[in-house]
Design a protein around this motif. Structure first.
Motif, mmCIF file in Angstrom:
data_model
loop_
_atom_site.group_PDB
_atom_site.id
_atom_site.type_symbol
_atom_site.label_atom_id
_atom_site.label_comp_id
_atom_site.label_asym_id
_atom_site.label_seq_id
_atom_site.Cartn_x
_atom_site.Cartn_y
_atom_site.Cartn_z
ATOM 1 N N VAL A 91 0.838 -1.204 0.000
ATOM 2 C CA VAL A 91 0.000 0.000 0.000
ATOM 3 C C VAL A 91 0.872 1.253 0.000
ATOM 4 O O VAL A 91 1.797 1.384 0.799
ATOM 5 C CB VAL A 91 -0.956 -0.005 1.212
ATOM 6 N N GLN A 92 0.593 2.169 -0.919
ATOM 7 C CA GLN A 92 1.377 3.402 -1.053
ATOM 8 C C GLN A 92 0.754 4.561 -0.314
ATOM 9 O O GLN A 92 1.435 5.409 0.237
ATOM 10 C CB GLN A 92 1.475 3.787 -2.532
ATOM 11 N N LYS A 93 -0.548 4.651 -0.371
ATOM 12 C CA LYS A 93 -1.192 5.830 0.211
ATOM 13 C C LYS A 93 -2.640 5.514 0.584
ATOM 14 O O LYS A 93 -3.273 4.669 -0.034
ATOM 15 C CB LYS A 93 -1.175 6.971 -0.819
ATOM 16 N N ARG A 94 -3.096 6.218 1.624
ATOM 17 C CA ARG A 94 -4.493 6.049 2.036
ATOM 18 C C ARG A 94 -5.272 7.316 1.718
ATOM 19 O O ARG A 94 -4.780 8.425 1.932
ATOM 20 C CB ARG A 94 -4.577 5.809 3.541
ATOM 21 N N PHE A 95 -6.453 7.142 1.232
ATOM 22 C CA PHE A 95 -7.359 8.274 1.035
ATOM 23 C C PHE A 95 -8.607 8.044 1.873
ATOM 24 O O PHE A 95 -9.103 6.927 1.945
ATOM 25 C CB PHE A 95 -7.787 8.375 -0.436
ATOM 26 N N THR A 96 -9.091 9.099 2.491
ATOM 27 C CA THR A 96 -10.365 8.967 3.206
ATOM 28 C C THR A 96 -11.252 10.148 2.855
ATOM 29 O O THR A 96 -10.766 11.205 2.444
ATOM 30 C CB THR A 96 -10.181 8.958 4.739
ATOM 31 N N ALA A 125 -12.309 11.852 -6.322
ATOM 32 C CA ALA A 125 -11.967 10.966 -7.443
ATOM 33 C C ALA A 125 -10.846 11.587 -8.275
ATOM 34 O O ALA A 125 -9.910 10.905 -8.706
ATOM 35 C CB ALA A 125 -13.193 10.701 -8.303
ATOM 36 N N GLN A 126 -10.937 12.895 -8.467
ATOM 37 C CA GLN A 126 -9.922 13.613 -9.250
ATOM 38 C C GLN A 126 -8.569 13.549 -8.546
ATOM 39 O O GLN A 126 -7.544 13.282 -9.164
ATOM 40 C CB GLN A 126 -10.383 15.082 -9.430
ATOM 41 N N ILE A 151 -7.523 11.361 -6.463
ATOM 42 C CA ILE A 151 -6.980 10.002 -6.556
ATOM 43 C C ILE A 151 -6.413 9.758 -7.949
ATOM 44 O O ILE A 151 -5.328 9.198 -8.114
ATOM 45 C CB ILE A 151 -8.060 8.952 -6.209
ATOM 46 N N LYS A 152 -7.148 10.221 -8.942
ATOM 47 C CA LYS A 152 -6.720 10.016 -10.327
ATOM 48 C C LYS A 152 -5.329 10.615 -10.559
ATOM 49 O O LYS A 152 -4.446 9.984 -11.152
ATOM 50 C CB LYS A 152 -7.733 10.660 -11.276
ATOM 51 N N GLU A 153 -5.141 11.840 -10.059
ATOM 52 C CA GLU A 153 -3.842 12.494 -10.226
ATOM 53 C C GLU A 153 -2.743 11.703 -9.536
ATOM 54 O O GLU A 153 -1.665 11.483 -10.090
ATOM 55 C CB GLU A 153 -3.895 13.921 -9.673
ATOM 56 N N TYR A 154 -3.052 11.258 -8.319
ATOM 57 C CA TYR A 154 -2.052 10.508 -7.567
ATOM 58 C C TYR A 154 -1.687 9.206 -8.292
ATOM 59 O O TYR A 154 -0.516 8.843 -8.398
ATOM 60 C CB TYR A 154 -2.566 10.201 -6.151
ATOM 61 N N VAL A 155 -2.701 8.547 -8.799
ATOM 62 C CA VAL A 155 -2.506 7.291 -9.510
ATOM 63 C C VAL A 155 -1.600 7.486 -10.723
ATOM 64 O O VAL A 155 -0.678 6.705 -10.974
ATOM 65 C CB VAL A 155 -3.880 6.710 -9.929
ATOM 66 N N LYS A 156 -1.867 8.570 -11.466
ATOM 67 C CA LYS A 156 -1.070 8.873 -12.665
ATOM 68 C C LYS A 156 0.385 9.127 -12.299
ATOM 69 O O LYS A 156 1.312 8.558 -12.875
ATOM 70 C CB LYS A 156 -1.632 10.137 -13.348
ATOM 71 N N GLU A 157 0.554 10.021 -11.313
ATOM 72 C CA GLU A 157 1.906 10.440 -10.941
ATOM 73 C C GLU A 157 2.746 9.293 -10.400
ATOM 74 O O GLU A 157 3.943 9.233 -10.596
ATOM 75 C CB GLU A 157 1.843 11.545 -9.878
ATOM 76 N N ASN A 158 2.111 8.401 -9.682
ATOM 77 C CA ASN A 158 2.873 7.368 -8.978
ATOM 78 C C ASN A 158 2.725 5.981 -9.583
ATOM 79 O O ASN A 158 3.154 5.003 -8.985
ATOM 80 C CB ASN A 158 2.465 7.348 -7.504
ATOM 81 N N GLU A 159 2.134 5.928 -10.752
ATOM 82 C CA GLU A 159 1.955 4.654 -11.452
ATOM 83 C C GLU A 159 1.374 3.571 -10.552
ATOM 84 O O GLU A 159 1.939 2.476 -10.412
ATOM 85 C CB GLU A 159 3.285 4.204 -12.061
ATOM 86 N N ILE A 160 0.263 3.928 -9.928
ATOM 87 C CA ILE A 160 -0.418 2.976 -9.047
ATOM 88 C C ILE A 160 -1.225 1.989 -9.883
ATOM 89 O O ILE A 160 -1.846 2.367 -10.877
ATOM 90 C CB ILE A 160 -1.364 3.743 -8.089
ATOM 91 N N GLU A 179 -9.520 5.476 -14.311
ATOM 92 C CA GLU A 179 -8.726 4.679 -15.257
ATOM 93 C C GLU A 179 -7.695 3.792 -14.563
ATOM 94 O O GLU A 179 -6.507 3.813 -14.882
ATOM 95 C CB GLU A 179 -8.028 5.598 -16.278
ATOM 96 N N VAL A 180 -8.155 3.062 -13.578
ATOM 97 C CA VAL A 180 -7.278 2.120 -12.901
ATOM 98 C C VAL A 180 -8.136 0.974 -12.380
ATOM 99 O O VAL A 180 -9.357 1.121 -12.234
ATOM 100 C CB VAL A 180 -6.514 2.816 -11.745
ATOM 101 N N LYS A 181 -7.511 -0.151 -12.143
ATOM 102 C CA LYS A 181 -8.250 -1.286 -11.608
ATOM 103 C C LYS A 181 -8.723 -0.971 -10.199
ATOM 104 O O LYS A 181 -7.963 -0.496 -9.363
ATOM 105 C CB LYS A 181 -7.335 -2.512 -11.591
ATOM 106 N N ILE A 182 -9.991 -1.253 -9.938
ATOM 107 C CA ILE A 182 -10.522 -0.986 -8.613
ATOM 108 C C ILE A 182 -11.031 -2.272 -7.973
ATOM 109 O O ILE A 182 -11.741 -3.051 -8.597
ATOM 110 C CB ILE A 182 -11.662 0.050 -8.681
#
Ligand code: GDP
Length: 372
Positions: free
Chosen positions: A25-30, A47-48, A50-59, A81-84
């Motif tokens: 696990v890299q990061k928690r969002f609440t 959601a936005q 999270i999306k940015e974080y996912v892009k930047e960190n290749e989650i 645009e990521v597996k959930i």
């Protein structure tokens, strides 16, 4: 701040589940919402973010602690645009990895199909299945893309198969005759398998992950010439997916048909009271709450006073507490026989064994009143 403590604890548990499934696990969002967004579960701003974080960190994957509806999952996957994965999916995956007998594997497969059925049109099932990974073990790609009817047929088939094995297992239980049966119950990771090993000198798989135990194991144990059967049951957990509650019915049958429950508690866990409650609720649900029970508070070797304040943890906060002192605490005042042990160091084992012996003997005598 109690709410925040709870939240941290839930997230800790989810992270532990993710770890058990093989993820880091890299990061928690609440997010605090009065109610989940009907379309995307979380708000669009979150959601936005999270999306940015996912892009930047290749989650690669996002995991939710709750079960999302099929459409929420789909909408979110489109947006971020990521597996959930949701909690249910994650737990199913862990079960799939750990199922050892054909019975457990059938149960997991059934639960997976039931989970899958309303979610057939999801995007990543096409993209990601070839790559494998968490949430991907189980039914293969071609089967998923086949139409729902085939999956329904498969579900019927699996249910039939389970029914047949259920019958066999019930017969096996009957054949065990009048020997007293005790079942280890308790939240997942409290030390049930370790205790089972210690009592039966067998080698049940024990490790510091959630759900190390999937299949029930039955062992013959002898204490002071008195033999009885001991069952190690699947760990209970908060918010167990409904598909699993149903399909693990037979696992719980072992508990339902036990004469004596040995409720193991991990006293070193900061929220062990909640875990006890969660187990008691499950026992109530399966109507096993009125059985004789022994409370075994485990891991006293790892108990420290100020668990919440990790920085403050000095050896001096861990001190040896005598059984007498333990017994004087509120835990010792339960209506059940209660003992405080360490399954690792075997501290207070003689006392625990005596307690189990007494309870088993009571049941034994009630069955064979004229024997001595
Ligand atoms: P189960 O899921 O309830 O069957 O739990 P396990 O028996 O697999 O144990 C979970 C983890 O707790 C393992 O890492 C064990 O080594 C550890 N454990 C079990 N009993 C004790 C104990 O008395 N003290 C400590 N410190 N750790 C324990």
């Amino acid at each position: 701040n109690q709410d925040e403590d709870k939240l941290t604890e839930y997230m800790d548990e989810l992270e532990f589940l993710a770890f058990t499934a093989g993820a880091t696990v890299q990061k928690r969002f609440t997010q605090k919402l009065t109610q989940p967004d009907s379309k995307t579960f979380i708000g669009s701003g979150k959601a936005q973010e999270i999306k940015e974080y996912v892009k930047e960190n290749e989650i690669g994957t996002i995991i939710f602690d709750d079960e999302l509806s099929p459409s929420q999952l789909k909408n979110l996957e489109k947006e971020i645009e990521v597996k959930i994965l949701d909690r249910t999916n994650l737990i199913l995956d862990i079960f799939a990895q750990r199922a050892q007998t054909s019975y457990a594997r059938t149960q997991v497969e059934l639960a997976q199909y039931q989970y899958l059925l309303p979610r057939l049109t999801r995007m990543w099932t096409h993209l990601e299945r070839q790559k494998g990974g968490i949430g991907m073990r189980g039914p293969g790609e071609t089967e998923i893309e086949t139409d729902r009817r085939i999956i329904r047929d498969r579900i019927t088939l699996l249910k039939d198969k389970l029914k047949t094995i259920d019958k066999q297992m019930a017969t096996q239980r009957n054949n065990r005759g009048k020997v007293v049966r005790a079942a280890l119950v308790g939240y997942t990771n409290v030390g049930k398998s370790t205790l089972m090993n210690a009592l039966s000198k067998s080698d049940v798989f024990a490790e510091n992950k959630l759900f190390a135990t999937l299949d029930t194991t039955v062992r013959k144990v002898v204490i002071g010439n008195l033999p009885f059967l001991l069952t190690d049951t699947v760990g209970f957990i908060r918010k167990l997916p409904t598909q699993l509650v149903e399909s693990f019915k037979s696992t719980l049958d072992e508990v339902r048909e036990a004469d004596l429950l040995i409720h193991v508690v991990d006293i070193s866990h900061e929220s062990f009271e909640d875990q006890v409650e969660s187990v008691n609720n499950t026992l109530m649900e399966i109507n096993a709450h009125q059985k004789p029970m022994i409370m075994v508070f485990n891991k006293i070797d790892d108990f420290s006073y100020d668990k919440k304040d990790e920085d403050d943890l000095t050896p001096s906060t861990k001190r040896n507490i005598s059984l007498e002192e333990w017994t004087k605490t509120w835990m010792g005042k339960s209506k059940y026989p209660t003992v405080f042990i360490s399954a690792l160091t075997k501290e207070n084992f003689p006392e625990m064994k005596k307690m189990i012996y007494d309870e088993v003997m009571k049941i034994h005598i009630s069955r064979f009143p004229y024997n001595d």
